[in-house]
Design a protein around this motif. Structure first.
Motif, PDB file in Angstrom:
ATOM      1  N   GLU A  83       8.444  -3.122 -15.484  1.00 38.42           N
ATOM      2  CA  GLU A  83       7.119  -3.747 -15.412  1.00 38.42           C
ATOM      3  C   GLU A  83       6.782  -4.260 -14.021  1.00 38.42           C
ATOM      4  O   GLU A  83       5.615  -4.305 -13.639  1.00 38.42           O
ATOM      5  N   ASP A  84       7.806  -4.709 -13.273  1.00 37.65           N
ATOM      6  CA  ASP A  84       7.549  -5.338 -11.986  1.00 37.65           C
ATOM      7  C   ASP A  84       7.129  -4.347 -10.901  1.00 37.65           C
ATOM      8  O   ASP A  84       6.803  -4.753  -9.789  1.00 37.65           O
ATOM      9  N   SER A  85       7.105  -3.060 -11.237  1.00 39.15           N
ATOM     10  CA  SER A  85       6.669  -2.058 -10.267  1.00 39.15           C
ATOM     11  C   SER A  85       5.271  -2.353  -9.745  1.00 39.15           C
ATOM     12  O   SER A  85       4.915  -1.953  -8.640  1.00 39.15           O
ATOM     13  N   LYS A  86       4.482  -3.064 -10.525  1.00 40.19           N
ATOM     14  CA  LYS A  86       3.122  -3.381 -10.075  1.00 40.19           C
ATOM     15  C   LYS A  86       3.138  -4.335  -8.879  1.00 40.19           C
ATOM     16  O   LYS A  86       2.125  -4.526  -8.216  1.00 40.19           O
ATOM     17  N   LEU A  87       4.283  -4.932  -8.609  1.00 40.29           N
ATOM     18  CA  LEU A  87       4.383  -5.869  -7.487  1.00 40.29           C
ATOM     19  C   LEU A  87       4.740  -5.187  -6.172  1.00 40.29           C
ATOM     20  O   LEU A  87       4.850  -5.830  -5.133  1.00 40.29           O
ATOM     21  N   ILE A  88       4.962  -3.878  -6.218  1.00 39.20           N
ATOM     22  CA  ILE A  88       5.342  -3.165  -4.993  1.00 39.20           C
ATOM     23  C   ILE A  88       4.153  -3.091  -4.035  1.00 39.20           C
ATOM     24  O   ILE A  88       3.035  -2.797  -4.432  1.00 39.20           O
ATOM     25  N   TYR A  89       4.415  -3.370  -2.769  1.00 38.97           N
ATOM     26  CA  TYR A  89       3.418  -3.262  -1.693  1.00 38.97           C
ATOM     27  C   TYR A  89       3.336  -1.832  -1.204  1.00 38.97           C
ATOM     28  O   TYR A  89       4.318  -1.291  -0.699  1.00 38.97           O
ATOM     29  N   ASN A  90       2.174  -1.227  -1.279  1.00 42.96           N
ATOM     30  CA  ASN A  90       2.004   0.114  -0.734  1.00 42.96           C
ATOM     31  C   ASN A  90       1.420   0.067   0.672  1.00 42.96           C
ATOM     32  O   ASN A  90       0.565  -0.770   0.949  1.00 42.96           O
ATOM     33  N   LEU A  91       1.854   0.976   1.529  1.00 45.05           N
ATOM     34  CA  LEU A  91       1.158   1.139   2.803  1.00 45.05           C
ATOM     35  C   LEU A  91      -0.038   2.046   2.571  1.00 45.05           C
ATOM     36  O   LEU A  91      -0.029   2.903   1.684  1.00 45.05           O
ATOM     37  N   GLU A  92      -1.076   1.833   3.370  1.00 47.45           N
ATOM     38  CA  GLU A  92      -2.300   2.623   3.244  1.00 47.45           C
ATOM     39  C   GLU A  92      -1.998   4.087   3.549  1.00 47.45           C
ATOM     40  O   GLU A  92      -1.150   4.396   4.380  1.00 47.45           O
ATOM     41  N   ASP A  93      -2.679   4.973   2.840  1.00 53.71           N
ATOM     42  CA  ASP A  93      -2.556   6.399   3.110  1.00 53.71           C
ATOM     43  C   ASP A  93      -3.376   6.717   4.355  1.00 53.71           C
ATOM     44  O   ASP A  93      -4.579   6.906   4.292  1.00 53.71           O
ATOM     45  N   GLN A  94      -2.720   6.732   5.514  1.00 55.73           N
ATOM     46  CA  GLN A  94      -3.420   7.041   6.772  1.00 55.73           C
ATOM     47  C   GLN A  94      -3.062   8.459   7.209  1.00 55.73           C
ATOM     48  O   GLN A  94      -3.112   8.797   8.394  1.00 55.73           O
ATOM     49  N   GLY A  95      -2.706   9.276   6.216  1.00 51.72           N
ATOM     50  CA  GLY A  95      -2.241  10.626   6.530  1.00 51.72           C
ATOM     51  C   GLY A  95      -0.730  10.618   6.576  1.00 51.72           C
ATOM     52  O   GLY A  95      -0.127   9.639   6.980  1.00 51.72           O
ATOM     53  N   GLY A  96      -0.106  11.703   6.155  1.00 50.43           N
ATOM     54  CA  GLY A  96       1.361  11.760   6.169  1.00 50.43           C
ATOM     55  C   GLY A  96       1.946  11.257   4.867  1.00 50.43           C
ATOM     56  O   GLY A  96       1.272  11.243   3.835  1.00 50.43           O
ATOM     57  N   GLU A  97       3.180  10.835   4.928  1.00 50.58           N
ATOM     58  CA  GLU A  97       3.901  10.423   3.733  1.00 50.58           C
ATOM     59  C   GLU A  97       3.335   9.154   3.108  1.00 50.58           C
ATOM     60  O   GLU A  97       2.853   8.270   3.797  1.00 50.58           O
TER      61      GLU A  97
END
Lengths: 523, 523
Positions: A83-97
């Protein structure tokens, strides 16, 4: 080597997590006047670390250390935290991985082991992890925080690495002066066996385990309600579980109870776990740490990836509330600003270290080629706040800099230059001899200002360049902090003053927190 | 305390930036077979750090240390890095504040100073910064990399903090065994004065400065072309600038040239800069570091926020190419895999430390209340790779662990238990005495395997529990690594063996890289 200690380090209490930083409040007022300017502060849930805080964080638990990137491929983190996966910080998709900030140090470690095809390793890692939680600054929960992990990966004799991790946990805490802790232990195979034997269906085991996990924050009635009302178990199933999870004691005591539990006699999972706990009992006795351990059947741990022994170190400050009233009172006390509406939402200080065995995580990254692992995560900030609270008095006197000598000039009257260049040269001589030294960055400064600066820097000695003495080849060395202003110090030869200063400094022993710091560094 | 050193730490050369990690290649092959599985590796432009790498990164330059969050409010970073702002990593908008990973340590430091209303501070900060660059792994450019910054903020006597930063830079590098470096210096007020005096319009000054900044990578003809063809300056303006920027020498030499330059005689900016450089000349002589410094009018530095003295430390390895041919040849040599199409795109190893005075940055965060600042950023990886290359031979023998004693059991035949618990107990006794010790996690292990593990761990002594000797109250202490397998060691009393072991260990001096490590830690 700081000449002036900033407010934030001079009065660490003012920068505590328990208070809104003074400057943020000032800023808030300012921003009301000028709406167009943004509020100047660190992002929500993060904080600056100043020097005093950092001194005690330099723990070392032996082993090799690694340092993984702060962000990982998003897929590496996906599906590891429930459930805690919702707490993961994503980096913005600026192209690439697509990447995300690490959520803990365990999954990156397992990725590291798989990535480098490592057969065995002991490693420690002290680093920040990131959780996009609703930070409750008053409860010590941050979005960016330090963990100190120690893990052993590799195929070894059963329960040997596990007992070493427990020894490291106990040593780590006692060497920090924390002695009133308990390491609560349990075993996933035993716990799963209990659930099976009590009549929980296979597919419900994890969610019932997650209900039991709340027993450190909620009283049994609330957990039972979650099992029956919310998670659809029969009352008698919950009651049977309730009998088991109230059992705790020394390893031998709880083992005795389990060996006599007829309900578990035919349960393969429980018996496998019991056999491992019997081995562990021998080993922790050999290591002489059994007095710190308790075998507590209510411990469940949240993460899915544990497969064997699990444990959690708690101090008396983080003991579970005895009942709903105590819980509510405690929540109210900790949250001074607002009334507590729903005490079940309240999470206390919690454990100061936790971990377990996770034998299948590396396998998820290496086409099933599994490397057994066991490890511990120390909650650095929580441990740190305990030490800091206990050493509060000494803390105030701990200088964040390590200036030993302050170089001054005394003079005045006609032709007085202030000896700025001369102070630089003498300071440089001290630096070159490995002595921490400072001087005031002013062309001419009166003695009072120089003594004040020396005091702020926590200097032990003053080296004084006198208007007549210095050109005559002499400097004055004065011991500071003795409350004796009439003491004029010793006049020594400029040629040999370095030796004199070294001898003087050698007589000092840091003691107090200085000693603690050294101990932590040597851990 | 690792029993087996992982491949990645055993053979550091294999994990070098100059090669694709072996495992990534394996993974690549695997992923062709199984397209649905993602490529297991660290994100593009990031790498794992293993222990040997980390030992030398523990630099200390005195002062207080701070540790700021890895991400900042996006607005704090906006408008500080000119064209390079496109390289800033943004975090995804998952609700709440917009944040970005820090791009350097200077802007977060200025934010910290403003945020905490600090009047003066000296701080060092060793941390990772993030640039969404196209990583050229072969050229030492990463997306995540360490910087070590030292800055002095506060209003002080002119050029005194500047000269201290230069002293710290020189001391830092020489104490790491790097002596063949030059610190090139220039002054923004002089540079701007030269541009004005040569006929560059006010609005063109920054872009012409940015053209001059490329002189460390490009020959003059290319820079002149950029000024005239691309940036619209008259040929004669460029030629006048060309006369100035070819001047470099000792501080006194270049000062002499500038004092005689009639074109600058009436330029207020240039004269203000010259006056400051005259003060600096005095101070660096007092500090005894003038031999490391060169006053080079071609140094411009990219960032907009510098306002006074600027500097850049280069080693002989990073000297600028003399002409276009040398540049092309060098680019070709460094990039073994592909042919170099456009040498002007090539960026060499560059500087190993750089910085300058930035008096207006704090003011941008505090409604104009400015705090003058000056600082230096050490490029940790670049310095590290130089040290590593020079110490390559010793590097191989440096154990990443610090195991002093390996506890073994010798025995066999009937009734031989392997002394596993006994080895644990003896190891624990060593731990409790502050001695780093290990044992093999096997119930029964033959002597060869135990000696091999001890060697891998770099242990100095073996404490051997013999089948008959140990029950008789004796352990055997053997000095390892002397190539003398017939030496049977000393049989000592189990009661007193700790003292014996301590005395034995006291005779060891680390020397070599161990000494370097201690030096770095004390910096």
């Amino acid at each position: 080597m700081s000449t002036e200690i900033p407010a934030a380090t001079k009065a660490p209490a003012a920068a505590e997590k328990t208070k809104k930083p003074v400057n943020a409040q000032k800023q808030l007022k300012k921003s009301k006047k000028n709406e167009s300017q943004f509020l100047l502060k660190t992002p929500k849930g993060t904080k600056d670390w100043s020097d005093k805080d950092m001194v005690l964080r330099e723990e070392r638990h032996g082993g090799v250390t690694i340092d993984t990137p702060v962000f990982e491929l998003r897929e590496i983190l996906t599906g590891k935290y429930g459930e805690d996966s919702k707490l993961i910080y994503n980096l913005e998709d600026q192209g690439g991985e697509l990447t995300s900030l690490r959520y803990d140090l365990t999954v990156p470690f397992a990725r590291f082991v798989a990535c480098n095809s490592i057969a065995s390793i002991k490693r420690y890692h002290i680093a920040k992890v990131y959780r996009r939680d609703q930070p409750a600054m008053t409860k010590g929960r941050m979005r960016e925080f330090y963990q100190c992990d120690f893990d052993i990966a590799g195929s070894y004799e059963s329960m040997i690495p596990d007992s070493e991790i427990l020894a490291i946990t106990c040593e780590g805490l006692t060497s920090l002066g924390i002695n009133d802790f308990k390491v609560k232990m349990n075993h996933r195979k035993i716990l799963d066996g209990i659930f099976q034997a009590c009549g929980v269906k296979e597919e419900d085991v994890r969610k019932i385990s997650s209900a039991v996990d709340k027993l450190d924050k909620l009283p049994w009635e609330a957990v039972k309600r979650e099992m029956t009302v919310e998670k659809g178990q029969l009352e008698e199933v919950a009651d049977k579980i309730g009998e088991f999870v109230k059992v705790s004691g020394s390893i031998r005591e709880t083992l005795g109870y389990l060996q006599n539990a007829s309900l578990l006699a035919d349960n393969a999972s429980a018996q496998a776990g019991i056999a491992e706990m019997e081995q562990l009992a021998d080993y922790v006795e050999a290591l002489g740490i059994e007095q710190h351990l308790s075998f507590d059947l209510s411990l469940a741990r949240g993460l899915d990836y544990y497969t064997g022994l699990i444990y959690e170190a708690v101090t008396s400050a983080s003991a579970p509330p005895k009942n709903a009233d105590e819980l509510k009172a405690r929540a109210k006390k900790d949250s001074k600003e607002k009334d507590v509406e729903d005490a079940s939402e309240y999470v206390g200080v919690g454990s100061i270290a936790a971990g377990g065995r996770y034998d299948n995580l590396v396998g998820m990254f290496s086409n099933g080629k599994s490397i057994p692992c066991v490890g511990i995560s120390f909650g650095v900030e929580r441990i740190f706040s305990i030490i800091k609270a206990r050493a509060a008095e000494k803390w105030e006197t701990l200088s964040p800099t390590h200036t030993d000598v302050y170089v001054m000039a005394f003079g005045g009257g006609e032709g007085w230059t202030g000896f700025l260049k001369e102070r630089m040269t003498v300071t440089k001589q001290l630096w070159s001899s490995g002595i921490n030294a400072e001087y005031l960055y002013k062309a001419k400064a009166n003695p009072r200002k120089q003594f004040d600066a020396a005091e702020k820097a926590g200097a032990k000695l003053a080296v004084i360049l006198g208007k007549e003495e210095f050109p005559a080849g002499k400097v004055r060395v004065k011991v500071l902090g003795q409350g004796d202003d009439t003491n004029e110090g010793e006049l020594v030869d400029s040629e040999t003053f370095l030796e004199y200063v070294k001898d003087k400094l050698a007589t000092y022993d840091e003691g107090g927190l200085g000693a603690v710091t050294r101990m932590v560094k040597n851990l």
